[in-house]
Write a protein that holds these residues in place. Structure first.
Motif, PDB file in Angstrom:
ATOM      1  N   UNK A 147     -32.562   1.765   7.506  1.00  0.00           N
ATOM      2  CA  UNK A 147     -33.393   2.867   7.000  1.00  0.00           C
ATOM      3  C   UNK A 147     -32.977   3.256   5.577  1.00  0.00           C
ATOM      4  N   UNK A 148     -31.671   3.364   5.347  1.00  0.00           N
ATOM      5  CA  UNK A 148     -31.189   3.728   4.017  1.00  0.00           C
ATOM      6  C   UNK A 148     -31.595   2.685   2.984  1.00  0.00           C
ATOM      7  N   UNK A 149     -31.544   1.404   3.369  1.00  0.00           N
ATOM      8  CA  UNK A 149     -31.919   0.333   2.446  1.00  0.00           C
ATOM      9  C   UNK A 149     -33.416   0.397   2.126  1.00  0.00           C
ATOM     10  N   UNK A 150     -34.243   0.615   3.145  1.00  0.00           N
ATOM     11  CA  UNK A 150     -35.680   0.697   2.925  1.00  0.00           C
ATOM     12  C   UNK A 150     -36.048   1.845   1.999  1.00  0.00           C
ATOM     13  N   UNK A 151     -35.404   2.992   2.201  1.00  0.00           N
ATOM     14  CA  UNK A 151     -35.762   4.189   1.440  1.00  0.00           C
ATOM     15  C   UNK A 151     -35.048   4.272   0.095  1.00  0.00           C
ATOM     16  N   UNK A 152     -34.185   3.324  -0.202  1.00  0.00           N
ATOM     17  CA  UNK A 152     -33.462   3.347  -1.481  1.00  0.00           C
ATOM     18  C   UNK A 152     -34.256   2.716  -2.618  1.00  0.00           C
ATOM     19  N   UNK A 153     -35.360   2.041  -2.277  1.00  0.00           N
ATOM     20  CA  UNK A 153     -36.165   1.367  -3.305  1.00  0.00           C
ATOM     21  C   UNK A 153     -36.886   2.400  -4.170  1.00  0.00           C
ATOM     22  N   UNK A 154     -36.650   2.366  -5.473  1.00  0.00           N
ATOM     23  CA  UNK A 154     -37.237   3.341  -6.383  1.00  0.00           C
ATOM     24  C   UNK A 154     -38.677   3.022  -6.755  1.00  0.00           C
ATOM     25  N   UNK A 156     -41.005   2.177  -4.585  1.00  0.00           N
ATOM     26  CA  UNK A 156     -41.899   2.519  -3.485  1.00  0.00           C
ATOM     27  C   UNK A 156     -41.832   4.019  -3.244  1.00  0.00           C
ATOM     28  N   UNK A 157     -42.938   4.583  -2.808  1.00  0.00           N
ATOM     29  CA  UNK A 157     -42.902   5.977  -2.395  1.00  0.00           C
ATOM     30  C   UNK A 157     -42.209   6.065  -1.041  1.00  0.00           C
ATOM     31  N   UNK A 158     -41.746   7.249  -0.702  1.00  0.00           N
ATOM     32  CA  UNK A 158     -41.084   7.451   0.593  1.00  0.00           C
ATOM     33  C   UNK A 158     -42.058   7.186   1.740  1.00  0.00           C
ATOM     34  N   UNK A 159     -43.321   7.569   1.536  1.00  0.00           N
ATOM     35  CA  UNK A 159     -44.310   7.346   2.590  1.00  0.00           C
ATOM     36  C   UNK A 159     -44.553   5.859   2.799  1.00  0.00           C
ATOM     37  N   UNK A 160     -44.576   5.092   1.703  1.00  0.00           N
ATOM     38  CA  UNK A 160     -44.759   3.642   1.827  1.00  0.00           C
ATOM     39  C   UNK A 160     -43.594   3.016   2.573  1.00  0.00           C
ATOM     40  N   UNK A 161     -42.378   3.473   2.277  1.00  0.00           N
ATOM     41  CA  UNK A 161     -41.198   2.962   2.976  1.00  0.00           C
ATOM     42  C   UNK A 161     -41.279   3.270   4.467  1.00  0.00           C
ATOM     43  N   UNK A 162     -41.754   4.473   4.796  1.00  0.00           N
ATOM     44  CA  UNK A 162     -41.879   4.823   6.208  1.00  0.00           C
ATOM     45  C   UNK A 162     -42.958   3.983   6.887  1.00  0.00           C
ATOM     46  N   UNK A 199     -41.613  14.917   3.274  1.00  0.00           N
ATOM     47  CA  UNK A 199     -42.218  16.122   2.710  1.00  0.00           C
ATOM     48  C   UNK A 199     -43.406  15.742   1.848  1.00  0.00           C
ATOM     49  N   UNK A 200     -44.498  16.464   2.038  1.00  0.00           N
ATOM     50  CA  UNK A 200     -45.695  16.195   1.249  1.00  0.00           C
ATOM     51  C   UNK A 200     -45.439  16.577  -0.194  1.00  0.00           C
ATOM     52  N   UNK A 201     -45.635  15.630  -1.087  1.00  0.00           N
ATOM     53  CA  UNK A 201     -45.419  15.906  -2.501  1.00  0.00           C
ATOM     54  C   UNK A 201     -46.572  16.731  -3.062  1.00  0.00           C
ATOM     55  N   UNK A 202     -46.290  17.465  -4.095  1.00  0.00           N
ATOM     56  CA  UNK A 202     -47.316  18.275  -4.729  1.00  0.00           C
ATOM     57  C   UNK A 202     -48.337  17.409  -5.446  1.00  0.00           C
ATOM     58  N   UNK A 203     -47.875  16.237  -5.921  1.00  0.00           N
ATOM     59  CA  UNK A 203     -48.803  15.322  -6.577  1.00  0.00           C
ATOM     60  C   UNK A 203     -49.807  14.803  -5.552  1.00  0.00           C
TER      61      UNK A 203
END
Length: 405
Positions: A147-154, A156-162, A199-203
């Motif tokens: 999980x940490x490796x998947x979400x460490x990619x800069x 990709x968005x966090x939602x895409x990683x999930x 968390x839903x981003x404001x963008x």
């Protein structure tokens, strides 16, 4: 028998059927004396490896080097060693810590049902396999590290990683239900996934080709284009400049990168001052995908004014692909992304994928009084999409580029 020859530039894949099953072999073209390298028995893996080899050959040629067969073999062996399969008496034993093998089981089952489209298999499914092949974690016990490796990619968005983790978890859960691994693994990974809240981003979360709207400032766009045009940040002369016209076209037209890559001169009419955008080419999960239509419509026309015409006239040879690299081959997404990443990093700009040039163009035009119905028609969106996703941005007032005035 040659397999998928059309998607490679310097090679083809041979299919060899024997008593022990089907195997695949990479065969270089006649320019390289038709040398061959074994690729194993997994078709998807063989095609992915062949694409890597093809790109390496292109890279070596662009640098003026002779193609080194040992280097190519090294790429093949390195990729093959990432996935180890053991066979005893004709029965494959699946190791519980081999995520790629579990993924292949899951995919093979669903492909046999015929419920997935070919495009979905070649894009999303192949993409996850490539992701798992490159993942340093292979054991099911390493779920937190995965999980940490998947979400460490800069990039990709966090939602895409999930979203990508969801597919991996689905494969693990399926294997646990079918007795390939203990049932507890499916339950543990489901619980892990359910515990991840994004968390839903404001963008605005308008997603297209795995990106969200995160536009550039106009000054940043021209910084990037100038760096590409002048080769100021390139270590090798011409390496960055070969992509300048392509990147400028993306900015001026707001078309999708996959549409620009596929654009051919037969669809550019300088007499009628218009471009017909009607094809798409992209790489997904190691697969080269082509489609004779755009994402939303079969085709659309884009006007050619003086600014765009001057850009197009810089090309001497007006046959085949409009945008080619230094050796005359179609633009490679992976090679361009590498240059793009280097340029943004050296300019100290926050990383955004090239697709953001499209979002930037649409955002600035829609928020600077350009008629929305006309803009929607030109960029291949609906007026509703533009109203919902592009009019909420806090954008500076500018004089619009003259391209579609």
């Amino acid at each position: 028998m040659a397999l998928s020859k059309g998607i490679y530039t310097h090679l083809a894949i041979n299919t060899i059927k024997g008593k022990e099953g089907t195997f695949y072999q990479l065969r270089l073209n006649s320019k390289f004396n038709r040398k061959t390298i074994g690729l194993g028995s997994n078709q998807l893996q063989a095609m992915n490896i062949a694409l890597l080899v093809d790109e390496e050959i292109t890279l070596q040629l662009s640098r003026g080097k002779d193609v080194d067969l040992d280097t190519l073999k090294g790429i093949v062996y390195q990729e093959q060693n990432k996935v180890k399969e053991k066979k005893y008496g004709g029965i494959r034993l699946i190791e519980k810590d081999d995520l790629v093998v579990l993924w292949d089981n899951y995919v093979s089952f669903h492909v046999s049902l015929g419920g997935w489209s070919e495009t979905y298999i070649q894009s999303h499914i192949a993409l996850i396999r490539r992701l798992l092949e490159n993942c340093p974690m292979t054991k099911l016990e390493q779920k937190q590290e995965l999980v940490e490796w998947l979400f460490s990619c800069e990039t990709r968005t966090k939602q895409t990683s999930k979203d990508r983790l969801k597919l991996i978890v689905a494969a693990i859960d399926w294997n646990s239900k079918h007795g390939n691994i203990p049932r507890r693994w499916g339950i543990e990974y489901r619980d892990l996934l359910n515990g991840i809240n994004i968390k839903q981003e404001k963008k605005v979360a308008y997603k297209d080709d795995d990106t969200q709207i995160d536009i550039f400032k106009v000054s940043e766009v021209y910084q990037i284009l100038a760096a590409l045009r002048d080769d100021t940040l390139a270590r090798v002369a011409g390496k960055h400049k070969q992509y300048w016209k392509y990147a400028t076209f993306l900015w001026l037209t707001g078309c999708r990168p996959s549409e620009a890559v596929a654009l051919k001169w037969e669809n550019v009419d300088l007499n009628k001052k218009r471009i017909k955008i009607c094809e798409v080419e992209m790489n997904r999960g190691g697969q080269h995908i082509t489609r004779q239509s755009t994402k939303t419509v079969a085709y659309r026309f884009f006007p050619v004014n003086d600014e765009l015409e001057q850009l197009l006239l810089l090309s001497g040879k007006r046959t085949g692909y409009v945008f080619v690299n230094a050796i005359g081959k179609p633009i490679s997404h992976s090679a361009f992304y590498a240059v793009w990443n280097t340029v943004l990093k050296k300019l100290n700009l926050h990383y955004r994928v090239p697709y953001q040039l499209r979002h930037t163009m649409i955002s600035y035009h829609s928020n600077n009084d350009y008629p929305l119905h006309k803009l929607a028609e030109l960029v291949g969106n609906s007026e509703e999409v533009i109203r919902e996703h592009y009019l909420r941005l806090d954008i500076e007032r500018i004089s619009l580029p003259s391209i579609i005035k």
